[in-house]
Structures are given as C-alpha cells and as structure tokens.
Design an enzyme around this catalytic site. Sequence first.
Site, PDB file in Angstrom:
ATOM      1  CG  ASP A  16      -1.958   1.086   1.186  1.00  0.00           C
ATOM      2  OD1 ASP A  16      -2.766   1.104   0.243  1.00  0.00           O
ATOM      3  OD2 ASP A  16      -1.945   1.936   2.092  1.00  0.00           O
ATOM      4  CG  ASP A 182       8.292  11.049  11.765  1.00  0.00           C
ATOM      5  OD1 ASP A 182       7.215  11.255  11.163  1.00  0.00           O
ATOM      6  OD2 ASP A 182       8.400  11.143  12.991  1.00  0.00           O
ATOM      7  CG  HIS A 183       4.491  10.459   6.952  1.00  0.00           C
ATOM      8  ND1 HIS A 183       4.266   9.337   7.708  1.00  0.00           N
ATOM      9  CD2 HIS A 183       3.383  11.225   7.072  1.00  0.00           C
ATOM     10  CE1 HIS A 183       3.072   9.422   8.264  1.00  0.00           C
ATOM     11  NE2 HIS A 183       2.516  10.545   7.902  1.00  0.00           N
ATOM     12  CG  HIS A 245       4.068  10.774  13.211  1.00  0.00           C
ATOM     13  ND1 HIS A 245       5.107  10.485  12.364  1.00  0.00           N
ATOM     14  CD2 HIS A 245       3.056   9.939  12.850  1.00  0.00           C
ATOM     15  CE1 HIS A 245       4.747   9.529  11.523  1.00  0.00           C
ATOM     16  NE2 HIS A 245       3.514   9.182  11.803  1.00  0.00           N
ATOM     17  CE  LYS A 338      -5.159   4.624  13.765  1.00  0.00           C
ATOM     18  NZ  LYS A 338      -5.124   5.467  12.558  1.00  0.00           N
TER      19      LYS A 338
END
Length: 490
Positions: A16, A182-183, A245, A338
Amino acid sequence: MKLEPCILVIFGATGDLTHRKLYPALYNLWREKLLPERFGVVSIGRREKTPAELRADITGSIERFSRTPHLAGVDLERFLAMFSYYRLDFNDLDGYAPLKRYLSEKDKIYGTAGNRVYFLAVSPEYFALIARQLHTHGMASQKGSWQRVVVEKPFGQDLTTAIELNNDVRRTFQERNIYRIDHYLGKEMAQNIMVIRFANTLFEPLWNNRYIDHIQLSLTETVGVEGRGPYYEQAGALRDMVQNHMLQLLALIAMEPPVALDTESIRDEKVKVLRSLKVTPEGVVRGQYGRDPAQRLKAYREEDRVAPNSVVETFVALKATIDNFRWAGVPFYLRTGKRLMRKYSEIVIQFKKLPGVLYFEDTRLDSNILVIRVHPDEGVYLQFNAKQLGTTSMIVPVSMDFCHNCADGLNSPEAYERLLYDVMRGDSTLFTRWDEVEYSWRFVDQIAQWWRGDRNIPIYPSGFWGPPESDLLLAKDGRRWLYFVRNGGS
C-alpha cells in the site's frame, strides 16, 4: 542541485505504501525535473508481475493518488520506462545473489555506477533480514559508489528491539547512510517551524517560559484502524504516533537555536529536548474507541483481527515538561487518537495573559495565541487583541490567518516527494538519527510500563474528542483543549 545517478530499489513494491505514496511522489518529482538524469527504479515484490501489469499499477497509482494527476500531452512513457519489476521472496536467501546480478545489469543500462537507494517498504520483521542479505551479497559495500537505506516506522517495538534492529542495520550501513523516515517531518509546515521561530524577531525573543503559558500539540484522525488490526494490536497510539511524529514535532518547537543549519547541528539540539522530557503517571491518559452513538461504526474490539478483550489504546493524551532553563514550568500537552471528531494536525502556542491593570482592569483580555497548522490547512494563525469597531472601547480578539496551500494553483508537495529527494541528494536533516530514536523510546517505554497489566481502559464513543479524562488533564490546570477552525477561533 544536480543529483548523482542512482537506482531506487523498492522492497515491498506491491504494498500500500508504494502504491499510495512512492509511485505518486516519483511521478511528481519527474514532472518537476527533480530526478537524476540517469535514474531507474527496480520494484521488488513476492508476486509475479508482468511489465504490462507493473505499468498499469503505476498509472493507476498516479491517477488515484498523485497531487498532479496525469495530464493529456505529457509523455508518460518516458516516466514508465524507468521502472522494472523483480520477483523475490524476502525469506528466500538463495534469491539475493540473482538480485545482485540483476541490479548490476541495471547499473550498466542506466549508467548509475552502483549508486543505490534501498527503500524498505516492508513489514518491520524484514528490515534486519534484508539488511543482512544486502551485506552478505556485497550490495552495500560503498566501494567506488554509495548505497543508502530508507527504513519506515516503526523502528522497533520498544528500546530493546530498537537497539537490536539498529545493530543489525549498522552491520551493513553506516549511520550517515541510514535514513529512518518520519513522513511528518516532510510536511511543508513541519519544515517551516524553524523558519517561523528563528527568522522572525516577533517570535524567538518570546519563545520561553517568561511569555508562553503552555503549548498544545494535536494529531487527530476521524478514521479507525482501517484493516490494520494486527499492526495496531502491537503498536497502539503510543508507539504509532507519540514515539515518532509527536515527539519529533515537539523537538522542533522546543529546541534551542542550532549553532549552524547543517544536519548534525539541528539533530543535536533535538536530542537535547528529548533527553529533557519528563512525564508522570498522573499526566497520561489513554482511551479506546467504541461504537458511535448511532451504532453504525464498529468499536475497536470489533475490528478485524483485534482481540475481543483488547486494552490497546487508540487515544493518548499527556502532559509533559522539559527540564531546562528555557521551558521550566511550561507544560506541553499532547493529544492523538483515532475516530475523533475532526482530522487535523496543529500546534497551539498560548502566551501568558497581561496583568489586569489600567483600563484593562475591568476587561477580560484573551491570550495571544499562535497556531501552526500542519494538516490539512497548512499555515499560521495569530490571535491578538484590538478595539472593536465602533464608538465603544470594547476589546475583542482578532486574527491574522495565513494559509500556505490555499492560493489558486498552489499544490504543496507531498511529504514523500521531499523525503525521497533528500535521500537521493544525501541530506538526512529530515530523518531521525539513532540517538533521537533511542531517547524517544526511553520516554515512551516508561509510559508503556505504567500501563502494563492494567486491564481498565476508558472507552470513548466514535466521533467524540476522546475520553473525558483527557479534558480533566487540562481542566485541573485551569486550561482546555484548543482547536482552531479555518478563519476563526476555537
């Protein structure tokens, strides 16, 4: 900057991440002429795939996920010609010698001289295995060329496993050639934090405990685990979001000015922040999402491949402090979860109130607030006080709101575009150094240890802001969670 020739080798090309992020990022870099002149991509997966199927995958990925979808008249064939596919079962140790020969052939075709980026877009269980095989078969020898490895999160499950994984990877690659991605650090406004702080006399002189009351950092999502039950059962929100993050963004907000803007100077200051972080058991709240009031959404325990009595957290809120001269006494509140009410990522800096003197004595003045929006509306919001329009002397909060990605025709680069570009040019500023990972795990492991064996976890309804205990975390300090909608206050 002209990039050296290289081959990008993607392990996990049928996954993915490659489909949603890597292929679109490469396409956008190609559109903007930011790829090396001599460049190729080798996609590696365990399934059989014909050249036509590979091209269809890449084209479908661009059409669905690229920020700049394919336009008529653009010669897509030149882009697709850079790609090839190689089938490999990562557990098949006999398959790596033929892979070496295949990559050597590609070096000759593309003229890349052995320069390679190995992107491990695979499950963490394969990181060490692939790194060892690259070492065993001489595919990362660094002789007359360079080889770099990109490792996705999570880097370990705790400090012990992170150390083991780091030792495995370090046997093959030197620290300067390891890119722990780490996007969030690739997002436009994350990169802008240091500029906002250090390039403005308006902010940096006030960036301390004399003027700042507290700081809030929120990364919230409206979706659930989305079929990632097995991963989330191992990670939870603490390891999935806080360890990487959130602590990385906190470090950028709280770091001292570096002695220079080079990679290591910036990383040195971030490590000092992570080493100084403190938290207490009373300052941490966890929760898990249940069904929504209308009973249309599953509870976490009803998700696919999730234990029916799971106590894994899908929400974490905490109050941390930084034990140094600049930030002594300033709380940092972190919140992530979430199935919450809104999806957004922002940093709120609330300044201290003015003393109630002179003609302000009978007037309630709002605090000055600076908001750095990371996602989805990238930009900066500043709230200050001014006289209300008219004949009265009433003072009201007003704002200046800058949106980085709202201008017509402006489409900010995706995080993976910047990160892939930086790997190819050898700039690791936006990637985490080992000691950053180590101190992040030290901080997170103590919290996980406090929860070990505790089967009680608050359940919050999907679509709410989490368990009420998170509100009490701030309420006992006389504060509340702040959220700033576009063109308005909280």
